[in-house]
Design an enzyme around this catalytic site. Structure first.
Site, PDB file in Angstrom:
ATOM      1  N   SER A 106      -2.579  -3.567   0.672  1.00 27.86           N
ATOM      2  CA  SER A 106      -3.510  -2.471   0.432  1.00 27.86           C
ATOM      3  C   SER A 106      -4.819  -2.648   1.198  1.00 27.86           C
ATOM      4  O   SER A 106      -4.821  -2.696   2.419  1.00 27.86           O
ATOM      5  CB  SER A 106      -3.746  -2.335  -1.080  1.00 27.86           C
ATOM      6  OG  SER A 106      -4.273  -1.073  -1.401  1.00 27.86           O
ATOM      7  N   ASP A 330       2.271   1.629  -1.619  1.00 31.41           N
ATOM      8  CA  ASP A 330       1.344   0.514  -1.726  1.00 31.41           C
ATOM      9  C   ASP A 330       1.965  -0.637  -2.519  1.00 31.41           C
ATOM     10  O   ASP A 330       2.361  -0.467  -3.665  1.00 31.41           O
ATOM     11  CB  ASP A 330       0.083   1.018  -2.426  1.00 31.41           C
ATOM     12  CG  ASP A 330      -1.087   0.054  -2.347  1.00 31.41           C
ATOM     13  OD1 ASP A 330      -0.855  -1.156  -2.479  1.00 31.41           O
ATOM     14  OD2 ASP A 330      -2.224   0.520  -2.166  1.00 31.41           O
TER      15      ASP A 330
END
Length: 476
Positions: A106, A330
């Site tokens: 991320s 993610d």
């Protein structure tokens, strides 16, 4: 060391009978071996690591060089800034050149992908830090560029909210729209000047199974290959998003620029309020984009792309063979730090230096990793023996196991050493979904991240020395 990830019986049998390792990058590579590009890059990097350790007074032979990994967790813009400060401090203390791999989730991937634009970034890190901080505190993104990108993206049959998130928000947060590709970062990873980069995502469908602890949940990206780590199934990075069938390239897809990848790696759930605000402001200009984006929002479609394992022979599990597309999201939605990627057996990881920039419990990543490893029979240090107070963490925790597993050093971002009694105040000051921090806050956050390194240099060096002194020669 050799760590083993268990495979399903069908997949294990397939790997025994055939390893579709091929130099033809238009084919799927079914093999647990590292890519040829990664092997060459890490061999070159090993020379740099060896020299660095000797300069630090740690003497070892070429075949005893420890594989040291720096892990950066997710955490949005907070993680980007904190990882930057961490790397700068490692550089100042002459430790950055000892790192073999740099792996992120991320927000940390945002920092990494910005750095690897410079093929000598680890040598130019001080000047890059100033440049990046100046950009991040600037509000100069161009809405016209975002609209143009969306208009082009909407022509793709696999348009998803990831395209929207990348063009409208990642671009706005990072203040730059990088139209290069991940494969363009090969030069920055092959010379040995920089650590070898690994970026993480997870398969949306696999994430739903076994509380996200299926090994095939994890999907890795390097400048050379992308694919399912545990399955040993990869394609050339330059063909990510292309259409494959029966293990062979069928149709080249539109190239995925770095801005899109930053959106994929750091999508989390996006900011729906801001998304809708942008749509309302753009409706008259980009009707098609708005329509497709709303369709995606209704089905919560993220990171959809062609599945290179469609009808691929010798591949498992079956759902990947039968579906034409996959959805990648993610990795922070699984474990907010990419331990499963660096625990890949072939990477022979000896020391994991994990910098945790998560919100909430700063030990959640290592707890989840311990559970993941236990369920999948992957050697990992025991963590139960140490007291971990999430409300009052210290700055460094060391977890050691036997010779079958790596040593883990865990560094919570905000702790009682760099924040004293103001830990909760700093957590509230730097929330995950903030899209902008003023220059003064950026400098403060950089300093907090640096302190976690500078205050523990002695401990890091001691762990490296301990590893080297206990090594037996490796074969590469």
């Amino acid at each position: 060391m050799l760590l083993c990830i268990p495979l399903s019986p069908g997949l294990q049998e397939a790997k025994t009978d055939i390893s579709m390792a091929t130099k033809d990058d238009s084919e799927v590579r079914l093999s647990h071996d590292l890519s040829e590009g990664e092997i060459k890059a890490t061999q070159k990097r090993r020379e740099k690591v060896l020299m660095c350790l000797k300069n630090l007074g740690i003497h070892c032979e070429q075949n005893n060089v420890p594989n040291i990994v720096v892990l950066g967790s997710g955490g949005g813009l907070r993680a980007l800034i904190a990882l930057l400060g961490t790397l700068v401090e490692l550089k100042k203390n002459n430790l950055l050149d000892a790192v073999m791999y740099l792996c992120g989730v991320s927000g940390s991937t945002w920092c990494m992908s910005l750095l690897y634009e410079d093929r000598k970034w680890s040598e130019n890190l001080m000047s890059l830090e100033k440049e990046l901080c100046k950009n991040l505190s600037n509000l100069s993104w161009h809405i016209t560029k975002a609209k143009e990108s969306l208009a082009e993206s909407s022509k793709d049959e696999h348009y998803s909210l990831t395209d929207f998130w990348a063009s409208c928000f990642v671009y706005k947060i990072l203040q730059q729209f990088d139209e290069n590709e991940l494969a363009d970062h090969r030069e920055a990873s092959e010379t040995g000047i920089n650590p070898y980069p690994i970026y993480a995502a997870v398969d949306k469908e696999a994430l739903k199974e076994k509380d996200g602890n299926l090994p095939e949940t994890w999907f890795e990206f390097t400048p050379h290959e992308v694919g399912y780590t545990a399955l040993g199934a990869f394609v050339s990075t330059k063909h990510f998003g292309s259409e494959f069938e029966n293990g062979k390239l069928k149709k080249k897809g539109k190239k995925k620029h770095i801005c899109y990848m930053q959106g994929l790696w750091g999508s989390a759930l996006g900011n729906m309020e801001e998304n809708l605000k942008f749509i309302r402001g753009s409706v008259r200009d980009v009707i098609t984009v708005v329509f497709k984006t709303i369709q995606c929002a209704l089905t919560w479609k993220w990171g959809t792309t062609n599945n290179f394992l469609y009808n691929c022979p010798y591949s498992q599990p079956s759902y990947l063979i039968k579906t034409k597309t996959i959805s990648l999201i993610d990795a922070g939605l699984a474990i907010n730090s990419a331990y499963p990627l660096v625990l890949r057996a072939q990477r022979r990881t000896d020391l994991i230096i994990s910098f945790d920039f998560s919100s909430g419990d700063p030990f959640e990543t290592i707890k989840k990793t311990a559970t993941y490893c236990q369920e999948n029979n992957i050697p990992f240090p025991k963590i139960e023996d140490q007291k971990m107070d999430e409300n009052n963490p210290s700055d460094c925790y060391i977890f050691r196991g036997d010779k079958s597993c790596p040593t883990v050093m865990h560094f919570p971002l905000f702790n009682n050493m760099n924040c004293s009694d103001k830990i909760e105040e700093y957590r509230k000051r730097f929330p995950t979904f903030h899209m902008f921090f003023p220059e003064g806050d950026i400098k403060d956050l950089l300093e907090k991240a640096r302190l976690n390194v500078s205050n523990n240099i002695g401990k890091i060096l001691d762990e490296i020395k301990c590893l080297v002194s206990s090594f037996h020669p490796k074969e590469f």
